[in-house]
Design an enzyme around this catalytic site. Structure first.
Site, PDB file in Angstrom:
ATOM      1  N   ALA A 110       0.685   4.162   0.683  1.00 46.60           N
ATOM      2  CA  ALA A 110       0.517   5.087   1.802  1.00 46.60           C
ATOM      3  C   ALA A 110       1.174   4.573   3.080  1.00 46.60           C
ATOM      4  O   ALA A 110       1.276   5.302   4.065  1.00 46.60           O
ATOM      5  CB  ALA A 110      -0.969   5.344   2.052  1.00 46.60           C
ATOM      6  N   CYS A 111       1.641   3.335   3.066  1.00 48.65           N
ATOM      7  CA  CYS A 111       2.195   2.682   4.258  1.00 48.65           C
ATOM      8  C   CYS A 111       3.695   2.941   4.375  1.00 48.65           C
ATOM      9  O   CYS A 111       4.459   2.637   3.460  1.00 48.65           O
ATOM     10  CB  CYS A 111       1.920   1.188   4.165  1.00 48.65           C
ATOM     11  SG  CYS A 111       2.788   0.171   5.361  1.00 48.65           S
ATOM     12  N   SER A 112       4.119   3.455   5.519  1.00 56.59           N
ATOM     13  CA  SER A 112       5.541   3.746   5.714  1.00 56.59           C
ATOM     14  C   SER A 112       6.382   2.468   5.736  1.00 56.59           C
ATOM     15  O   SER A 112       7.520   2.465   5.262  1.00 56.59           O
ATOM     16  CB  SER A 112       5.756   4.542   7.003  1.00 56.59           C
ATOM     17  OG  SER A 112       5.364   3.790   8.131  1.00 56.59           O
TER      18      SER A 112
ATOM     19  N   ASN B  34       0.901  -1.145   0.000  1.00 57.85           N
ATOM     20  CA  ASN B  34       0.000   0.000   0.000  1.00 57.85           C
ATOM     21  C   ASN B  34       0.948   1.204   0.000  1.00 57.85           C
ATOM     22  O   ASN B  34       1.704   1.383   0.961  1.00 57.85           O
ATOM     23  CB  ASN B  34      -0.870  -0.006   1.264  1.00 57.85           C
ATOM     24  CG  ASN B  34      -1.699   1.245   1.418  1.00 57.85           C
ATOM     25  OD1 ASN B  34      -1.545   2.215   0.691  1.00 57.85           O
ATOM     26  ND2 ASN B  34      -2.594   1.224   2.393  1.00 57.85           N
TER      27      ASN B  34
END
Length: 120
Positions: free
Chosen positions: A8-10, A6
């Site tokens: 958006a996932c760090s 994803n």
């Protein structure tokens, strides 16, 4: 090697950075857009050696709405969990790296990413 991410996932971005630093050859799968089928989820679970509830993000709003925290975690409930992951891919733990040797890892740490690299 494939990595389910994803963007958006760090943790996902960190895994990609490490793969790039190591010069790894890999394919990115944005699993929220290219949603894995139930069969693909079964296959990755087999590669991980885990059960579906072990890769479910139970803190997500969708999980709470579905009430997965109350679901049985046994062989009889396995398909229910897999169906939920396919219908709500946001619930799938990330990132997942499928290694060339047929195994997979949930690559939330640098050590796990390096482990996947060592398996290829």
């Amino acid at each position: 090697m494939e990595i389910w991410i994803n963007p958006a996932c760090s943790k996902c971005r960190g895994a990609l950075t490490l793969l790039d630093e190591e010069g790894a050859s890999y394919t990115v799968r944005r699993y929220l857009e290219d949603v894995p089928s139930e069969d693909e989820i079964r296959a990755v679970l087999g590669r991980l050696g885990l059960e579906p509830w072990e890769i479910t993000r139970t803190g997500e709003a969708d999980a709470k709405e579905l009430g997965v925290g109350e679901w049985a975690r046994d062989a009889g409930s396995r398909e229910r969990w897999i169906s939920a992951l396919a219908a709500h891919p946001k619930l799938i733990q990330r990132p997942i790296i499928t290694a060339e040797d047929g195994t997979a890892v949930v690559a939330r740490t640098d050590e796990a990413v390096r482990d996947a690299l060592g398996r290829s």
